[in-house]
Design a protein around this motif. Structure first.
Motif, PDB file in Angstrom:
ATOM      1  N   ARG A 152       8.979 -22.348 -21.648  1.00 23.85           N
ATOM      2  CA  ARG A 152       9.497 -21.981 -20.340  1.00 23.85           C
ATOM      3  C   ARG A 152      10.543 -20.871 -20.481  1.00 23.85           C
ATOM      4  O   ARG A 152      10.529 -19.890 -19.764  1.00 23.85           O
ATOM      5  N   SER A 153      11.471 -21.010 -21.438  1.00 20.55           N
ATOM      6  CA  SER A 153      12.513 -20.003 -21.589  1.00 20.55           C
ATOM      7  C   SER A 153      11.922 -18.666 -22.012  1.00 20.55           C
ATOM      8  O   SER A 153      12.388 -17.610 -21.587  1.00 20.55           O
ATOM      9  N   ALA A 154      10.878 -18.699 -22.860  1.00 21.36           N
ATOM     10  CA  ALA A 154      10.241 -17.454 -23.277  1.00 21.36           C
ATOM     11  C   ALA A 154       9.548 -16.783 -22.104  1.00 21.36           C
ATOM     12  O   ALA A 154       9.590 -15.556 -21.954  1.00 21.36           O
ATOM     13  N   THR A 155       8.908 -17.574 -21.246  1.00 27.74           N
ATOM     14  CA  THR A 155       8.263 -17.009 -20.065  1.00 27.74           C
ATOM     15  C   THR A 155       9.298 -16.374 -19.147  1.00 27.74           C
ATOM     16  O   THR A 155       9.088 -15.283 -18.604  1.00 27.74           O
ATOM     17  N   GLU A 156      10.428 -17.040 -18.987  1.00 28.66           N
ATOM     18  CA  GLU A 156      11.477 -16.477 -18.150  1.00 28.66           C
ATOM     19  C   GLU A 156      12.020 -15.185 -18.747  1.00 28.66           C
ATOM     20  O   GLU A 156      12.350 -14.244 -18.016  1.00 28.66           O
ATOM     21  N   GLN A 157      12.082 -15.105 -20.078  1.00 32.71           N
ATOM     22  CA  GLN A 157      12.531 -13.868 -20.707  1.00 32.71           C
ATOM     23  C   GLN A 157      11.529 -12.750 -20.455  1.00 32.71           C
ATOM     24  O   GLN A 157      11.906 -11.593 -20.220  1.00 32.71           O
ATOM     25  N   LEU A 158      10.228 -13.068 -20.481  1.00 33.50           N
ATOM     26  CA  LEU A 158       9.206 -12.078 -20.154  1.00 33.50           C
ATOM     27  C   LEU A 158       9.395 -11.566 -18.731  1.00 33.50           C
ATOM     28  O   LEU A 158       9.256 -10.370 -18.459  1.00 33.50           O
ATOM     29  N   ILE A 159       9.723 -12.478 -17.824  1.00 30.31           N
ATOM     30  CA  ILE A 159       9.927 -12.091 -16.433  1.00 30.31           C
ATOM     31  C   ILE A 159      11.151 -11.194 -16.303  1.00 30.31           C
ATOM     32  O   ILE A 159      11.120 -10.167 -15.599  1.00 30.31           O
ATOM     33  N   LEU A 160      12.234 -11.542 -16.995  1.00 27.82           N
ATOM     34  CA  LEU A 160      13.431 -10.693 -16.953  1.00 27.82           C
ATOM     35  C   LEU A 160      13.144  -9.325 -17.555  1.00 27.82           C
ATOM     36  O   LEU A 160      13.608  -8.300 -17.028  1.00 27.82           O
ATOM     37  N   ASP A 161      12.369  -9.292 -18.633  1.00 27.26           N
ATOM     38  CA  ASP A 161      11.996  -8.009 -19.224  1.00 27.26           C
ATOM     39  C   ASP A 161      11.152  -7.194 -18.250  1.00 27.26           C
ATOM     40  O   ASP A 161      11.320  -5.977 -18.128  1.00 27.26           O
ATOM     41  N   GLY A 162      10.224  -7.867 -17.569  1.00 24.50           N
ATOM     42  CA  GLY A 162       9.389  -7.171 -16.597  1.00 24.50           C
ATOM     43  C   GLY A 162      10.171  -6.686 -15.396  1.00 24.50           C
ATOM     44  O   GLY A 162       9.861  -5.643 -14.817  1.00 24.50           O
ATOM     45  N   ALA A 171       5.020 -11.054  -6.608  1.00 24.50           N
ATOM     46  CA  ALA A 171       3.678 -10.530  -6.884  1.00 24.50           C
ATOM     47  C   ALA A 171       3.742  -9.340  -7.826  1.00 24.50           C
ATOM     48  O   ALA A 171       2.901  -9.197  -8.721  1.00 24.50           O
ATOM     49  N   GLU A 172       4.734  -8.466  -7.636  1.00 20.80           N
ATOM     50  CA  GLU A 172       4.871  -7.304  -8.511  1.00 20.80           C
ATOM     51  C   GLU A 172       5.215  -7.725  -9.933  1.00 20.80           C
ATOM     52  O   GLU A 172       4.684  -7.167 -10.904  1.00 20.80           O
ATOM     53  N   ILE A 173       6.100  -8.699 -10.068  1.00 22.38           N
ATOM     54  CA  ILE A 173       6.463  -9.196 -11.391  1.00 22.38           C
ATOM     55  C   ILE A 173       5.261  -9.846 -12.071  1.00 22.38           C
ATOM     56  O   ILE A 173       5.008  -9.651 -13.259  1.00 22.38           O
ATOM     57  N   ALA A 174       4.499 -10.632 -11.322  1.00 23.69           N
ATOM     58  CA  ALA A 174       3.304 -11.269 -11.882  1.00 23.69           C
ATOM     59  C   ALA A 174       2.342 -10.229 -12.429  1.00 23.69           C
ATOM     60  O   ALA A 174       1.766 -10.397 -13.513  1.00 23.69           O
ATOM     61  N   ASP A 175       2.187  -9.134 -11.702  1.00 20.37           N
ATOM     62  CA  ASP A 175       1.290  -8.061 -12.121  1.00 20.37           C
ATOM     63  C   ASP A 175       1.800  -7.390 -13.391  1.00 20.37           C
ATOM     64  O   ASP A 175       1.036  -7.103 -14.308  1.00 20.37           O
ATOM     65  N   ARG A 176       3.095  -7.160 -13.467  1.00 21.78           N
ATOM     66  CA  ARG A 176       3.669  -6.496 -14.640  1.00 21.78           C
ATOM     67  C   ARG A 176       3.568  -7.359 -15.897  1.00 21.78           C
ATOM     68  O   ARG A 176       3.294  -6.860 -16.989  1.00 21.78           O
ATOM     69  N   ALA A 184       5.105 -16.861 -11.565  1.00 22.98           N
ATOM     70  CA  ALA A 184       6.242 -15.952 -11.431  1.00 22.98           C
ATOM     71  C   ALA A 184       7.230 -16.471 -10.398  1.00 22.98           C
ATOM     72  O   ALA A 184       8.446 -16.455 -10.621  1.00 22.98           O
ATOM     73  N   GLN A 185       6.700 -16.951  -9.269  1.00 27.47           N
ATOM     74  CA  GLN A 185       7.569 -17.455  -8.201  1.00 27.47           C
ATOM     75  C   GLN A 185       8.381 -18.653  -8.687  1.00 27.47           C
ATOM     76  O   GLN A 185       9.586 -18.754  -8.416  1.00 27.47           O
ATOM     77  N   ARG A 186       7.750 -19.546  -9.412  1.00 26.04           N
ATOM     78  CA  ARG A 186       8.437 -20.747  -9.902  1.00 26.04           C
ATOM     79  C   ARG A 186       9.587 -20.387 -10.845  1.00 26.04           C
ATOM     80  O   ARG A 186      10.706 -20.899 -10.721  1.00 26.04           O
ATOM     81  N   ALA A 190      13.822 -20.570 -10.464  1.00 22.16           N
ATOM     82  CA  ALA A 190      14.702 -21.216 -11.436  1.00 22.16           C
ATOM     83  C   ALA A 190      15.784 -20.260 -11.911  1.00 22.16           C
ATOM     84  O   ALA A 190      16.958 -20.630 -12.049  1.00 22.16           O
ATOM     85  N   LEU A 191      15.411 -19.014 -12.138  1.00 21.77           N
ATOM     86  CA  LEU A 191      16.383 -18.011 -12.567  1.00 21.77           C
ATOM     87  C   LEU A 191      17.414 -17.743 -11.472  1.00 21.77           C
ATOM     88  O   LEU A 191      18.605 -17.560 -11.758  1.00 21.77           O
ATOM     89  N   ALA A 192      16.961 -17.758 -10.224  1.00 20.66           N
ATOM     90  CA  ALA A 192      17.890 -17.549  -9.109  1.00 20.66           C
ATOM     91  C   ALA A 192      18.872 -18.713  -8.990  1.00 20.66           C
ATOM     92  O   ALA A 192      20.065 -18.520  -8.731  1.00 20.66           O
ATOM     93  N   THR A 193      18.375 -19.926  -9.202  1.00 19.43           N
ATOM     94  CA  THR A 193      19.239 -21.105  -9.135  1.00 19.43           C
ATOM     95  C   THR A 193      20.351 -21.029 -10.177  1.00 19.43           C
ATOM     96  O   THR A 193      21.494 -21.443  -9.929  1.00 19.43           O
TER      97      THR A 193
END
Length: 218
Positions: A152-162, A171-176, A184-186, A190-193
């Motif tokens: 989960r933390s690695a996926t969140e890091q991918l999202i932050l990198d994206g 949707a844009e983050i999911a695509d990237r 991506a939404q989930r 969590a990152l926003a919280t």
């Protein structure tokens, strides 16, 4: 907006070439060049149109499709009626990203094209790739489950990198990043919280406001 992925079909069967061209043309984010029916014509088309992806038959009138893919320096799928292990092994050794045995259902090629687009999204970055991103790209293309190393933390890091320094929607983050919008939404929620991303609302002329995300300033 990203440029469409240009696909070149190389097949000496005019009907089959047209079918494969139409499948590629129908996928979102792709554009299909006019098919060619020999390796000589393929070389000229590559010089003239710089395709991103080749769909290549193995048996062509002026040469071997596997050898052509090995030297083309262009991403490629090999499509053939040959099912012997030696040919499949040669194709993989030549660098083919997929091997589809003819005849196949159109949805099979459509699926491989969609996977290819998602893989490109993961690899389309100027930043150094972590092992998690490399594993994810390979997993996307070859249809495996999400790699065990991607927590989960690695996926969140991918999202932050994206996300980088840009403001973007889920949707844009999911695509990237190459994940589903729901995933991506989930993770964005969590990152926003935890205060790692900021949530902003963009109001259009009608309908519900769009949620936009921005990495929190440290």
């Amino acid at each position: 907006m990203t440029d469409p992925i240009r696909v070149l079909v190389i097949d000496d069967d005019f009907r089959v070439a047209g079918l494969h061209r139409d499948i590629a043309a129908a996928r979102p984010g792709f554009t299909a060049l006019d098919p060619v029916h020999s390796l000589g014509a393929a070389r000229q088309a590559i010089r003239s149109h710089a395709p991103d992806l080749l769909l290549v038959d193995v048996f062509l009138p002026d040469g071997d499709g596997v050898d052509f893919v090995a030297g083309a320096a262009v991403d490629a799928f090999l499509l053939s009626a040959a099912t012997d292990a030696a040919t499949v092994h040669r194709a993989l050794r030549a660098g083919a990203l997929a091997y589809l045995t003819k005849p196949f259902e159109p949805r099979l090629l459509a699926d491989r094209l969609d996977r290819y687009a998602r893989m490109r999204n993961v690899l389309s970055t100027d930043r150094a790739l972590g092992q998690e991103q490399i594993d994810r790209a390979l997993s996307i293309m070859h249809g495996g489950a999400e790699p065990a190393s991607v927590s989960r933390s690695a996926t969140e890091q991918l999202i932050l990198d994206g996300l980088g320094d840009d403001e973007a929607s889920a949707a844009e983050i999911a695509d990237r990043v190459g994940i589903s919008r729901a995933t991506a939404q989930r993770h964005l929620s969590a990152l926003a919280t935890r205060g790692q991303v900021e949530v902003r609302l963009r109001y259009g002329t009608t309908g519900r406001p769009e949620h936009r995300y921005l990495a929190a300033r440290r």
